[in-house]
Design a protein around this motif. Structure first.
Motif, PDB file in Angstrom:
ATOM      1  N   LYS A 283      39.398  27.437  43.030  1.00  0.00           N
ATOM      2  CA  LYS A 283      38.893  28.784  42.733  1.00  0.00           C
ATOM      3  C   LYS A 283      37.370  28.793  42.595  1.00  0.00           C
ATOM      4  O   LYS A 283      36.676  29.593  43.225  1.00  0.00           O
TER       5      LYS A 283
ATOM      6  N   LEU B  17      45.223  37.100  44.705  1.00  0.00           N
ATOM      7  CA  LEU B  17      45.332  35.959  45.614  1.00  0.00           C
ATOM      8  C   LEU B  17      45.797  34.772  44.795  1.00  0.00           C
ATOM      9  O   LEU B  17      45.089  34.338  43.880  1.00  0.00           O
TER      10      LEU B  17
ATOM     11  N   LEU C  24      46.266  30.987  44.645  1.00  0.00           N
ATOM     12  CA  LEU C  24      45.781  29.804  45.351  1.00  0.00           C
ATOM     13  C   LEU C  24      46.547  28.567  44.932  1.00  0.00           C
ATOM     14  O   LEU C  24      46.926  28.420  43.760  1.00  0.00           O
TER      15      LEU C  24
ATOM     16  N   ILE D   8      45.623  29.893  50.323  1.00  0.00           N
ATOM     17  CA  ILE D   8      46.271  31.072  49.750  1.00  0.00           C
ATOM     18  C   ILE D   8      47.780  30.893  49.887  1.00  0.00           C
ATOM     19  O   ILE D   8      48.294  30.736  50.983  1.00  0.00           O
TER      20      ILE D   8
ATOM     21  N   VAL E  79      37.782  35.225  38.998  1.00  0.00           N
ATOM     22  CA  VAL E  79      38.585  33.991  38.976  1.00  0.00           C
ATOM     23  C   VAL E  79      39.189  33.781  37.594  1.00  0.00           C
ATOM     24  O   VAL E  79      38.495  33.927  36.580  1.00  0.00           O
TER      25      VAL E  79
ATOM     26  N   LEU F  35      41.350  35.874  41.973  1.00  0.00           N
ATOM     27  CA  LEU F  35      41.816  34.574  42.452  1.00  0.00           C
ATOM     28  C   LEU F  35      42.475  33.876  41.280  1.00  0.00           C
ATOM     29  O   LEU F  35      41.837  33.658  40.255  1.00  0.00           O
TER      30      LEU F  35
END
Ligand SMILES: Nc1ncnc2c1ncn2[C@@H]1O[C@H](COP(=O)(O)OP(=O)(O)O)[C@@H](O)[C@H]1O
Ligand SMILES: [Mg+2]
Length: 372
Positions: free
Chosen positions: A42, A205, A207, A212, A190, A34
């Protein structure tokens, strides 16, 4: 192992929506990263998966079962934080044995498991030391070891390397990746560091504001950013973003008075989109800089050259960027323009990205497949 999923999950803190109706199924046994700027949600998402934070809406599923009422210690997920949170009065061995003792394992079993984990992390010679006798990197290894030792089905890691110096961070990210591969444990990692994210992720991903923005293979995201936000966040030095509009008839992108020619293949799309305000994106390594003028090349003034060894970062003043903004170009080491020398730019059409000037969303019809 375990498949983790979130469905329509949200978290509100008063008026702040930290995570906003987010759904994702994390690949079983793979490493998902993330990434996103500070404050994009996150940590909150990770803490909801761990059970340390209650969701305002939606649910977390482990292997298809909702774990909403399952407390963190029964979720079989181990979390590693930025701060090591080791017990200072206990040895490395005791710190690592702690989660196993809490599970009432036999003494021999505990010793075996701690020693094996310590070996795989290269800290077996440190088992009798106290945390104050360790370097930052060693402490982080111990913290990882403590998370790994009880063989959970899921690792949740929140910026575990951000307290380490740059060199150690690079070393440790490779190590975490290797261990994750070996163990095949579903891992959600993260970071706000896009380089760390790119190098570690099986799936990335991105963010933004609790949602997303784009998800997928890191290299695909790099080559095909879905928005100007993703293009700007992933990649260093940062992509150049240039305001302008398409001119249909001549198939060119007009940035002020500067005319950036498009390829013939884009003529029809350019006609269809003619006049639309757009952001043109070009990555620094895709800008071709030459000391001689070519047909259709754009003049620029060399301002700063930063040698990086195998290449250089050239900062250029151009008349199609707002005053004070410089264009970034990665150039071969032999290209050494004098300060203020005029150089010539070529933007290969197949390397151009176009984004809607308002929404920032990528305009798919204006994309060519890269030739190389
Ligand atoms: N306990 C909390 N109380 C109030 N607001 C919070 C709390 N935790 C996080 N937030 C807010 O939620 C947003 C997301 O925070 P966080 O998940 O920590 O982001 P990140 O980890 O991506 O930096 C931020 O605006 C942050 O200020
Ligand atoms: Mg955070």
């Amino acid at each position: 192992m375990a498949e983790v999923a979130v469905e329509g999950i949200s978290k509100r803190f008063g008026t702040v929506t930290a995570v906003d109706n987010l759904s994702w199924r994390f690949d079983d046994g793979r490493l998902t990263v993330l990434v996103g700027p500070s404050g994009c949600g996150k940590t909150t998402l990770l803490r909801m998966i761990a059970g340390l934070e209650e969701a305002s809406d939606g649910q977390v599923l482990f292997d298809g079962k909702a774990v909403t009422t399952v407390p963190p210690w029964e979720r079989n997920a181990a979390m590693v934080f930025q701060s090591y949170a080791l017990y200072p009065h206990m040895t490395v061995f005791a710190n690592m044995a702690f989660p196993l003792q809490a599970r009432k394992l036999k003494k021999d079993e505990i010793r075996q498991q701690v020693e094996r984990t310590a070996q795989s992390l290269g800290i077996d010679h440190l088992l009798q030391r106290k945390p104050r006798e360790l370097s930052g990197g060693q402490m982080q290894r111990v913290a990882l070891g403590r998370a790994m030792v009880r063989q959970p089905e899921v690792y949740l890691m929140d910026e575990p390397l951000s307290n380490l110096d740059a060199q150690l961070r690079v070393e440790m990210r490779g190590e975490i990746k290797r261990l994750q591969r070996e163990l095949g444990v579903t891992t959600i990692y993260v970071t706000h560091d896009q380089a760390e994210a790119m190098t570690m992720a099986d799936t990335l991903l991105v963010l933004r504001d609790g949602k997303i923005e784009q998800a997928g293979d890191p290299e695909h995201i790099y080559r095909r950013p879905a928005s100007a936000f993703v293009a700007g966040f992933i990649g260093s030095p940062m992509i150049n973003l240039i305001d302008g509009r398409l001119e249909g008839e001549s198939a060119a992108f007009m940035a002020g008075a500067a005319r950036i020619p498009l390829s013939g293949e884009l003529r029809q799309a350019a006609m269809d989109q003619g006049g639309r305000p757009l952001l043109l994106g070009i990555r620094p390594e895709d800008v071709v800089v030459s000391q001689e003028s070519r047909p259709d090349s754009l003049p620029a003034r060399a301002v700063v050259r930063e040698p990086l060894g195998k290449e250089a970062l050239l900062l250029l003043a151009v008349d199609f960027l707002p005053a004070g903004s410089l264009l970034r170009a990665i150039t071969p080491p032999e290209l050494r323009p004098a300060p203020d020398e005029t150089v010539w730019l070529h933007f290969p059409p197949e390397r151009l990205h176009f984004f809607d000037a308002g929404s920032g969303v990528a305009v798919q019809s204006l994309r060519l497949e890269p030739k190389s």
